[in-house]
Design a protein around this motif. Structure first.
Motif, PDB file in Angstrom:
ATOM      1  N   GLU A  60       0.815  -1.206   0.000  1.00  0.00           N
ATOM      2  CA  GLU A  60       0.000   0.000   0.000  1.00  0.00           C
ATOM      3  C   GLU A  60       0.857   1.268   0.000  1.00  0.00           C
ATOM      4  OE1 GLU A  60      -3.915  -1.086   2.404  1.00  0.00           O
ATOM      5  OE2 GLU A  60      -2.135  -1.567   3.550  1.00  0.00           O
ATOM      6  N   PHE A  61       2.185   1.098  -0.082  1.00  0.00           N
ATOM      7  CA  PHE A  61       3.070   2.258  -0.043  1.00  0.00           C
ATOM      8  C   PHE A  61       3.800   2.433  -1.367  1.00  0.00           C
ATOM      9  CE2 PHE A  61       2.538   1.141   4.374  1.00  0.00           C
ATOM     10  CZ  PHE A  61       2.457   2.357   5.002  1.00  0.00           C
ATOM     11  N   SER A  62       4.271   3.648  -1.617  1.00  0.00           N
ATOM     12  CA  SER A  62       5.072   3.900  -2.818  1.00  0.00           C
ATOM     13  C   SER A  62       6.506   3.451  -2.560  1.00  0.00           C
ATOM     14  CB  SER A  62       5.046   5.378  -3.139  1.00  0.00           C
ATOM     15  OG  SER A  62       5.773   6.090  -2.172  1.00  0.00           O
ATOM     16  N   GLY A  63       7.301   3.440  -3.647  1.00  0.00           N
ATOM     17  CA  GLY A  63       8.686   2.995  -3.527  1.00  0.00           C
ATOM     18  C   GLY A  63       9.475   3.791  -2.505  1.00  0.00           C
ATOM     19  N   GLY A  64       9.317   5.106  -2.553  1.00  0.00           N
ATOM     20  CA  GLY A  64      10.065   5.951  -1.622  1.00  0.00           C
ATOM     21  C   GLY A  64       9.654   5.689  -0.187  1.00  0.00           C
ATOM     22  N   GLN A  65       8.339   5.512   0.024  1.00  0.00           N
ATOM     23  CA  GLN A  65       7.865   5.220   1.383  1.00  0.00           C
ATOM     24  C   GLN A  65       8.379   3.872   1.856  1.00  0.00           C
ATOM     25  OE1 GLN A  65       3.701   5.819   0.498  1.00  0.00           O
ATOM     26  NE2 GLN A  65       3.585   7.412   2.052  1.00  0.00           N
ATOM     27  N   CYS A  66       8.404   2.880   0.922  1.00  0.00           N
ATOM     28  CA  CYS A  66       8.915   1.564   1.292  1.00  0.00           C
ATOM     29  C   CYS A  66      10.368   1.670   1.724  1.00  0.00           C
ATOM     30  CB  CYS A  66       8.803   0.591   0.119  1.00  0.00           C
ATOM     31  SG  CYS A  66       7.151  -0.029  -0.120  1.00  0.00           S
ATOM     32  N   GLN A  67      11.134   2.515   1.009  1.00  0.00           N
ATOM     33  CA  GLN A  67      12.533   2.651   1.393  1.00  0.00           C
ATOM     34  C   GLN A  67      12.641   3.305   2.771  1.00  0.00           C
ATOM     35  OE1 GLN A  67      15.058   1.038   1.255  1.00  0.00           O
ATOM     36  NE2 GLN A  67      15.770   1.382  -0.823  1.00  0.00           N
ATOM     37  N   ARG A  68      11.728   4.232   3.075  1.00  0.00           N
ATOM     38  CA  ARG A  68      11.720   4.823   4.419  1.00  0.00           C
ATOM     39  C   ARG A  68      11.423   3.755   5.469  1.00  0.00           C
ATOM     40  NH1 ARG A  68      10.873  10.657   4.301  1.00  0.00           N
ATOM     41  NH2 ARG A  68      10.864  11.267   2.122  1.00  0.00           N
ATOM     42  N   ILE A  69      10.516   2.818   5.135  1.00  0.00           N
ATOM     43  CA  ILE A  69      10.235   1.717   6.069  1.00  0.00           C
ATOM     44  C   ILE A  69      11.499   0.900   6.276  1.00  0.00           C
ATOM     45  CG2 ILE A  69       8.880  -0.374   6.422  1.00  0.00           C
ATOM     46  CD1 ILE A  69       6.721   0.923   4.616  1.00  0.00           C
ATOM     47  N   GLY A  70      12.213   0.633   5.161  1.00  0.00           N
ATOM     48  CA  GLY A  70      13.459  -0.119   5.258  1.00  0.00           C
ATOM     49  C   GLY A  70      14.469   0.592   6.147  1.00  0.00           C
ATOM     50  N   ILE A  71      14.530   1.915   6.025  1.00  0.00           N
ATOM     51  CA  ILE A  71      15.469   2.691   6.848  1.00  0.00           C
ATOM     52  C   ILE A  71      15.039   2.646   8.312  1.00  0.00           C
ATOM     53  CG2 ILE A  71      16.354   5.004   7.279  1.00  0.00           C
ATOM     54  CD1 ILE A  71      16.104   5.476   4.225  1.00  0.00           C
ATOM     55  N   ALA A  72      13.735   2.772   8.541  1.00  0.00           N
ATOM     56  CA  ALA A  72      13.228   2.712   9.918  1.00  0.00           C
ATOM     57  C   ALA A  72      13.570   1.369  10.549  1.00  0.00           C
ATOM     58  CB  ALA A  72      11.717   2.925   9.931  1.00  0.00           C
ATOM     59  N   ARG A  73      13.395   0.287   9.767  1.00  0.00           N
ATOM     60  CA  ARG A  73      13.696  -1.041  10.295  1.00  0.00           C
ATOM     61  C   ARG A  73      15.173  -1.144  10.673  1.00  0.00           C
ATOM     62  NH1 ARG A  73      12.934  -5.967   6.335  1.00  0.00           N
ATOM     63  NH2 ARG A  73      14.254  -4.648   5.066  1.00  0.00           N
ATOM     64  N   ALA A  74      16.048  -0.540   9.838  1.00  0.00           N
ATOM     65  CA  ALA A  74      17.479  -0.645  10.106  1.00  0.00           C
ATOM     66  C   ALA A  74      17.872   0.171  11.327  1.00  0.00           C
ATOM     67  CB  ALA A  74      18.268  -0.187   8.886  1.00  0.00           C
ATOM     68  N   LEU A  75      17.213   1.312  11.529  1.00  0.00           N
ATOM     69  CA  LEU A  75      17.690   2.231  12.561  1.00  0.00           C
ATOM     70  C   LEU A  75      17.036   2.014  13.918  1.00  0.00           C
ATOM     71  CD1 LEU A  75      18.068   5.558  10.591  1.00  0.00           C
ATOM     72  CD2 LEU A  75      19.766   3.842  11.136  1.00  0.00           C
ATOM     73  N   ILE A  76      16.008   1.165  13.994  1.00  0.00           N
ATOM     74  CA  ILE A  76      15.264   1.074  15.247  1.00  0.00           C
ATOM     75  C   ILE A  76      16.095   0.477  16.375  1.00  0.00           C
ATOM     76  CG2 ILE A  76      14.217  -1.176  14.815  1.00  0.00           C
ATOM     77  CD1 ILE A  76      11.639   0.617  15.964  1.00  0.00           C
ATOM     78  N   VAL A  77      17.126  -0.304  16.033  1.00  0.00           N
ATOM     79  CA  VAL A  77      17.967  -0.859  17.100  1.00  0.00           C
ATOM     80  C   VAL A  77      19.189   0.022  17.363  1.00  0.00           C
ATOM     81  CG1 VAL A  77      17.285  -3.266  17.004  1.00  0.00           C
ATOM     82  CG2 VAL A  77      18.931  -2.415  15.372  1.00  0.00           C
ATOM     83  N   GLU A  78      19.179   1.241  16.831  1.00  0.00           N
ATOM     84  CA  GLU A  78      20.261   2.211  17.041  1.00  0.00           C
ATOM     85  C   GLU A  78      21.635   1.623  16.717  1.00  0.00           C
ATOM     86  OE1 GLU A  78      19.377   3.060  21.019  1.00  0.00           O
ATOM     87  OE2 GLU A  78      17.645   4.290  20.513  1.00  0.00           O
ATOM     88  N   PRO A  79      21.851   1.277  15.464  1.00  0.00           N
ATOM     89  CA  PRO A  79      23.145   0.721  15.082  1.00  0.00           C
ATOM     90  C   PRO A  79      24.207   1.817  15.016  1.00  0.00           C
ATOM     91  CG  PRO A  79      21.812   1.035  13.145  1.00  0.00           C
ATOM     92  CD  PRO A  79      20.961   1.434  14.305  1.00  0.00           C
ATOM     93  N   LYS A  80      25.465   1.372  14.944  1.00  0.00           N
ATOM     94  CA  LYS A  80      26.552   2.346  14.781  1.00  0.00           C
ATOM     95  C   LYS A  80      26.945   2.456  13.317  1.00  0.00           C
ATOM     96  CE  LYS A  80      28.691   2.216  19.290  1.00  0.00           C
ATOM     97  NZ  LYS A  80      29.022   1.012  20.052  1.00  0.00           N
ATOM     98  N   LEU A  81      26.630   1.405  12.553  1.00  0.00           N
ATOM     99  CA  LEU A  81      27.022   1.395  11.147  1.00  0.00           C
ATOM    100  C   LEU A  81      25.807   0.988  10.311  1.00  0.00           C
ATOM    101  CD1 LEU A  81      28.984   1.334   8.757  1.00  0.00           C
ATOM    102  CD2 LEU A  81      29.648  -0.962   9.437  1.00  0.00           C
ATOM    103  N   LEU A  82      25.567   1.771   9.274  1.00  0.00           N
ATOM    104  CA  LEU A  82      24.462   1.462   8.367  1.00  0.00           C
ATOM    105  C   LEU A  82      25.064   1.189   6.994  1.00  0.00           C
ATOM    106  CD1 LEU A  82      21.353   1.402   8.127  1.00  0.00           C
ATOM    107  CD2 LEU A  82      21.477   3.750   7.350  1.00  0.00           C
ATOM    108  N   ILE A  83      24.766   0.012   6.460  1.00  0.00           N
ATOM    109  CA  ILE A  83      25.260  -0.309   5.125  1.00  0.00           C
ATOM    110  C   ILE A  83      24.104  -0.124   4.159  1.00  0.00           C
ATOM    111  CG2 ILE A  83      26.212  -2.109   3.662  1.00  0.00           C
ATOM    112  CD1 ILE A  83      27.443  -3.332   6.154  1.00  0.00           C
TER     113      ILE A  83
END
Lengths: 335, 304
Positions: free
Chosen positions: A158-181
């Motif tokens: 139900e989301f656009s590509g850009g929104q999906c990528q934001r979801i992907g970013i949210a998923r990556a950052l929710i555990v407060e990583p030090k490195l994002l690939i």
């Protein structure tokens, strides 16, 4: 200067290739996707990785988080070599290193709601959290990446590509990583959306003090976001330098050829530009050229290039070439 | 003005309910007339099997000695005698027998496909997900079992361990999951390379949770469709074995057993003994096929 966040030394990734009709006991061919790459990454720094398709960019990223088996050394800040850790020992570091994927929709499970998707790393690494707390954190994260928190029960389609990528970013950052690939996080998006996502990444990086490894084949995107840039060719690092340095005065003939292929949005300048032809295709990684892997397409190739592998030398501006130096217009054959 | 703003704020607070892929599929299924009719008729048959015994005063094993051996003359279906479907050659009420046969046949279909779904899905998903040598060994086991003529094995089982309905279910269950596990393995192999599985790996989600939370829910479309097509095959298998006389034993019965009896007495003018079970059998087959088709159209990701 604090210790580097990540120190990669002589990283090798190779795949066994079995051709059709091979007997089970024939030795498989080795495909060296990543061949002795070394670099360091400081806390809060962005390293851009560029290169043609098939040069091992994504494999390098996958090797760092052990989605593919690799040899060599990947040393984390605390001195641990991440390669060779058991899956259980690695779990602790998976929280520190998160990844954003290329295809925004394909990287989200179509049968899970956005809330479940973003919460998954959280529930994996902090199993003790209560449901309400998980939900609150997920909603806070959604707002941070520019999504409406009330869309928590929606599904990815139900989301656009850009929104999906934001979801992907949210998923990556929710555990407060030090490195994002980020493995080509914007190449599947429209140009206008690309800018939004990149600015979001830069904003979050500043706020959270993240280090990033940013992989892309779009040179101008990498220039915009990176502090330092590494140029890969056939699984080897050709040149590593500060972003301004590399784009301003590239020393490796491959980097020069790559940069000369970037169109300039000014017709006059575009016509006056010297374009270095890159003839032929990337050589097969199954049988890479001897010596310098770039010599088959290089203007400066000399007998020495076939004999010796050029080491990656230099201080802040490292080049792997026997004849490094700025580009001279007269050396370029007329197209 | 004020109210508008308030309404807007309230609207923003309410979490929007998403439409899951399942809800979409349900809507598509509901639009399919054939499948809905099939579902309706099948529900009626299930109700008949469940509660039909309350509609008649006779039980399936009650023998009316007055009618024994005189089915052709006195046992024709009639409302007045209370034998709605007539009586059989042994003087038993045929309505009660058909109700009882439906229970056994539907149970055979459901148990067979339930075993296929549970074992087949997990076996196939594990085999495909783990891959490598484990996959090779697990799939060779399936190949070996598939190469065994399973009807022969079921018949052997029934002959060796006695003819019981449970042995029959066990025999059917032993083989029904093989095809399912192959289909599921193939699907898992293609799912495994998808980025969302890689993302789960990268996050550190354990393999067991990846299989249960990411792989299996994405397999359910294929599994449900295949299971719905498997139910008639299971009913058919049970009926075939009962037709041979090896399945359920009197006084219990099933559609296949009733058909067998009815067919052997066709010449004596007691055609209802053949037509009633045949009607239920064929109707169920049709319904299941329509439902299966509807499910496939609704769940097939390709037409999305």
């Amino acid at each position: 200067m604090s210790a580097p966040l990540l120190q990669v030394e002589d990283l090798h990734v190779s795949f066994d290739i079995r051709r059709e009709g091979d007997m089970p006991w024939t030795k498989p061919l080795k495909l060296h996707a990543v061949n002795g790459v070394s670099f360091t990454l400081n806390p809060g720094e962005t390293l851009g990785i560029v290169g043609e398709s098939g040069c091992g960019k994504s494999t390098l990223a996958r090797a760092l988080i052990q989605l593919v088996p690799a040899a060599g050394k990947v040393v984390w800040q605390d001195g641990t070599n991440l390669l060779g850790l058991s899956p259980h020992e690695m779990l602790k570091y998976r929280r520190e290193v998160q990844m954003v994927f290329q295809d925004p929709l394909a990287s989200l499970n179509p049968r899970m709601t956005v809330g479940q998707i973003i919460a998954e790393p959280l529930t994996t690494h902090h199993p003790g959290l209560s449901k309400d707390e998980v939900k609150a954190r997920v909603q806070a994260m959604m707002e941070k990446v520019g999504l409406l928190a009330n869309q928590i029960n929606r599904y990815p389609h139900e989301f656009s590509g850009g929104q999906c990528q934001r979801i992907g970013i949210a998923r990556a950052l929710i555990v407060e990583p030090k490195l994002l690939i980020c493995d080509e996080p914007v190449s599947a998006l429209d140009v206008s959306i690309q800018a939004q996502v990149i600015n979001l990444l830069m904003k979050l990086q500043r706020e959270l003090g993240l280090a990033m490894i940013f992989i892309a084949h779009d040179l101008s995107v990498v220039k915009h976001i990176s502090d330092r840039v590494m140029v890969l060719y056939l699984g080897r690092a050709m040149e590593i330098a500060g972003s301004a340095d590399l784009y301003g005065k590239p020393d490796h003939p491959y980097t020069q050829a790559l940069l000369s292929s970037v169109p300039i949005p000014d017709p006059a300048a575009e016509r006056a530009k010297v374009t270095i032809p890159l003839d032929g295709d990337l050589p097969s990684p199954l049988a890479p050229p001897s010596g310098c892997v770039f010599r088959t397409r290089c203007l400066r190739a000399a007998p020495r290039c076939a004999a010796d592998v050029p080491p990656l030398l230099g201080g802040n501006h490292q080049v792997a070439c026997h004849f490094p130096g700025p580009l001279m217009a007269q050396a370029v054959p007329a197209a | 003005m004020f109210m508008k703003e308030e309404a807007a704020v309230r609207l923003a607070d309410i979490a929007v309910k998403g439409r899951s892929p399942w809800a979409d599929a349900r809507a598509r299924f509901a639009r399919n007339k054939g499948a809905m009719v099939g579902l309706f008729v099948l529900s009626l048959i299930c109700l008949f099997a469940a509660f039909g015994s309350h509609l008649t005063e006779f039980t399936y094993d009650y023998v009316d000695f007055g009618l024994m051996g005189e089915a052709a003359e006195k046992g024709a279906p009639s409302w007045s005698s209370g034998h709605y479907f007539g009586t059989d050659d042994g003087g038993r009420d045929f309505f009660a027998r058909v109700v009882q046969a439906s229970q056994i046949s539907l149970a055979a279909g459901l148990i067979g496909s339930a075993v296929a779904v549970i074992i087949g899905t997990l076996y196939g998903a594990i085999s495909g997900f783990v891959g490598g040598r484990t996959d090779q060994v697990m799939m060779r086991i399936v190949d070996i079992l598939l190469s065994v003529p399973f009807m022969f094995v079921i018949i052997l089982l029934l002959v060796m361990f006695g003819r019981s309905i449970w042995m029959l279910f066990l025999g059917i269950g032993m083989f029904s999951w093989l095809d399912m596990s192959r289909i599921v393995r193939g699907q898992t192999l293609s799912l495994k390379r998808r980025e969302f599985i890689e993302a789960a790996h990268a996050t550190g989600v354990s393999s067991g949770r990846i299989i249960l939370r990411h792989i299996v829910p994405n397999l359910m479309g294929v599994v449900v469709v295949y299971a719905s097509l498997l139910v008639p095959i299971m009913i058919m298998t049970e009926s075939f074995i009962s037709f041979l006389g090896l399945g359920v034993q009197a006084p219990l019965t099933s559609w296949g057993a009733l058909l067998s009896e009815g067919a052997s007495q066709m010449r004596y003018g007691t055609l209802w003994l053949l037509l009633f079970p045949l009607g239920f059998f064929v109707t169920t087959m049709f319904c299941m096929s329509f439902i299966g088709d509807g499910l496939r159209d609704a769940l097939d990701p390709k037409d999305r």
